[in-house]
Motif scaffolding. Structure first.
Motif, PDB file in Angstrom:
ATOM      1  N   ASN A 181      -6.440   0.130  -9.281  1.00  0.00           N
ATOM      2  CA  ASN A 181      -5.474  -0.823  -8.739  1.00  0.00           C
ATOM      3  C   ASN A 181      -6.164  -2.102  -8.314  1.00  0.00           C
ATOM      4  O   ASN A 181      -5.641  -3.201  -8.487  1.00  0.00           O
ATOM      5  CB  ASN A 181      -4.745  -0.198  -7.547  1.00  0.00           C
ATOM      6  CG  ASN A 181      -3.768   0.880  -7.972  1.00  0.00           C
ATOM      7  OD1 ASN A 181      -3.402   0.944  -9.129  1.00  0.00           O
ATOM      8  ND2 ASN A 181      -3.364   1.728  -7.040  1.00  0.00           N
ATOM      9  N   PHE A 190       0.835  -1.206   0.000  1.00  0.00           N
ATOM     10  CA  PHE A 190       0.000   0.000   0.000  1.00  0.00           C
ATOM     11  C   PHE A 190       0.870   1.256   0.000  1.00  0.00           C
ATOM     12  O   PHE A 190       0.641   2.199  -0.759  1.00  0.00           O
ATOM     13  CB  PHE A 190      -0.910  -0.023   1.232  1.00  0.00           C
ATOM     14  CG  PHE A 190      -1.857   1.134   1.325  1.00  0.00           C
ATOM     15  CD1 PHE A 190      -3.057   1.133   0.641  1.00  0.00           C
ATOM     16  CD2 PHE A 190      -1.546   2.236   2.110  1.00  0.00           C
ATOM     17  CE1 PHE A 190      -3.935   2.207   0.724  1.00  0.00           C
ATOM     18  CE2 PHE A 190      -2.415   3.314   2.206  1.00  0.00           C
ATOM     19  CZ  PHE A 190      -3.609   3.292   1.507  1.00  0.00           C
ATOM     20  N   PRO A 200      -6.863   1.403  -1.715  1.00  0.00           N
ATOM     21  CA  PRO A 200      -6.263   1.753  -3.007  1.00  0.00           C
ATOM     22  C   PRO A 200      -7.316   2.205  -4.004  1.00  0.00           C
ATOM     23  O   PRO A 200      -8.508   1.949  -3.835  1.00  0.00           O
ATOM     24  CB  PRO A 200      -5.595   0.440  -3.451  1.00  0.00           C
ATOM     25  CG  PRO A 200      -5.459  -0.363  -2.201  1.00  0.00           C
ATOM     26  CD  PRO A 200      -6.619   0.021  -1.331  1.00  0.00           C
ATOM     27  N   ARG A 249     -10.263   4.185   3.269  1.00  0.00           N
ATOM     28  CA  ARG A 249      -9.150   4.757   2.504  1.00  0.00           C
ATOM     29  C   ARG A 249      -8.317   3.630   1.907  1.00  0.00           C
ATOM     30  O   ARG A 249      -7.211   3.357   2.348  1.00  0.00           O
ATOM     31  CB  ARG A 249      -8.293   5.648   3.415  1.00  0.00           C
ATOM     32  CG  ARG A 249      -7.032   6.223   2.752  1.00  0.00           C
ATOM     33  CD  ARG A 249      -7.364   7.086   1.531  1.00  0.00           C
ATOM     34  NE  ARG A 249      -6.159   7.585   0.900  1.00  0.00           N
ATOM     35  CZ  ARG A 249      -5.516   6.962  -0.091  1.00  0.00           C
ATOM     36  NH1 ARG A 249      -5.971   5.804  -0.528  1.00  0.00           N
ATOM     37  NH2 ARG A 249      -4.451   7.493  -0.637  1.00  0.00           N
ATOM     38  N   ARG A 296       2.760   1.813  -3.365  1.00  0.00           N
ATOM     39  CA  ARG A 296       1.928   2.196  -4.509  1.00  0.00           C
ATOM     40  C   ARG A 296       1.232   3.541  -4.315  1.00  0.00           C
ATOM     41  O   ARG A 296       0.967   4.246  -5.288  1.00  0.00           O
ATOM     42  CB  ARG A 296       0.862   1.116  -4.756  1.00  0.00           C
ATOM     43  CG  ARG A 296       1.442  -0.220  -5.167  1.00  0.00           C
ATOM     44  CD  ARG A 296       0.364  -1.290  -5.211  1.00  0.00           C
ATOM     45  NE  ARG A 296       0.909  -2.595  -5.554  1.00  0.00           N
ATOM     46  CZ  ARG A 296       0.208  -3.725  -5.534  1.00  0.00           C
ATOM     47  NH1 ARG A 296      -1.068  -3.699  -5.176  1.00  0.00           N
ATOM     48  NH2 ARG A 296       0.782  -4.874  -5.850  1.00  0.00           N
ATOM     49  N   GLU A 297       0.904   3.888  -3.074  1.00  0.00           N
ATOM     50  CA  GLU A 297       0.077   5.057  -2.829  1.00  0.00           C
ATOM     51  C   GLU A 297       0.857   6.278  -2.362  1.00  0.00           C
ATOM     52  O   GLU A 297       0.428   7.410  -2.573  1.00  0.00           O
ATOM     53  CB  GLU A 297      -0.994   4.711  -1.777  1.00  0.00           C
ATOM     54  CG  GLU A 297      -1.964   3.625  -2.199  1.00  0.00           C
ATOM     55  CD  GLU A 297      -2.926   4.109  -3.271  1.00  0.00           C
ATOM     56  OE1 GLU A 297      -3.499   5.195  -3.124  1.00  0.00           O
ATOM     57  OE2 GLU A 297      -3.085   3.392  -4.275  1.00  0.00           O
TER      58      GLU A 297
END
Length: 220
Positions: free
Chosen positions: A104, A38, A100, A98, A41-42
């Motif tokens: 995704n 997470f 992804p 909250r 990627r975020e």
């Protein structure tokens, strides 16, 4: 993991306690891979994201025992452990709202088990296996430190115990917590270095410096 801690008040045997602890450990283990994925990627600055994530872990490991000790001064262990469910369930709700991006999620759902196995086989290279071996030994060192450092401090130190909410906290425990909290400084520095320099060079410097520190420790 929070749901498991909610079951603590109903523990009435050693076998039940073992099952609760095992399930809590499994839940904590399941947390790490998706949490790190997470962040990678975020987060706009992944290296800093990993750093702050690590700071949270250091705070929990360092301050957690002291908080639990203080809690045991006013209540029983079943109540204290069950209260740990509150922040855990709160974080679960936070991630539910909250998560992804939908793109995704869709992309992840399109991968079959065969695709995953193919990607895993591609990682079986001498370099990757070497990295895994390095981190296995790093994990042995880290866990060994966490397990035996308090006893090591109590054996060699003449520092006084502290009074915490009416409970005596030995030097091995409070100094151990303080040492872990200093690790947060390293997390911050490492996170910033990772954003400005090549990750491989930063890791090389960290492992060389740590190796020298361990050699010095052996002299004691």
């Amino acid at each position: 993991t929070g749901a498991v801690f909610l079951a603590v008040p109903f523990v009435n045997s050693f076998a039940t306690l073992t099952a609760v602890v095992a399930l809590a450990g499994a839940g904590a283990g399941f947390y790490h891979p998706p949490a790190l994925a997470f962040i990678s990627r975020e987060a706009e600055a992944p290296s800093k994201g990993f750093a702050y994530h690590g700071i949270g872990a250091n705070l929990g490991i360092g301050i957690g025992p002291l908080i639990i000790t203080a809690g045991l001064a006013v209540s029983d262990w079943r109540t204290v452990l069950s209260l740990l469910a509150v922040p855990l369930l709160g974080f679960g709700v936070l991630f539910a709202f909250r998560g992804p991006a939908d793109s995704n999620d869709q992309k992840a759902s399109e991968h079959s088990l065969g695709d995953v196995l193919t990607q895993l086989r591609a990682l079986v290279t001498p370099v990757c296996l070497g990295i895994i071996a390095v981190y296995v030994f790093a994990g042995i060192y880290y866990r060994g430190t966490l397990t035996f450092l308090p006893q090591f401090i109590d054996t060699l130190s003449s520092l006084p115990s502290l009074d915490l909410a009416g409970e005596s906290v030995g030097a091995g425990q409070w100094l151990y917590s303080l040492i872990l909290l200093t690790g947060s400084v390293g997390q911050i520095v490492g996170g910033h270095l990772g954003e400005h320099f090549e990750i491989e060079r930063v890791l090389l410097g960290v492992f060389v410096a740590t190796s020298l520190a361990l050699l010095a420790l052996g002299g004691f």
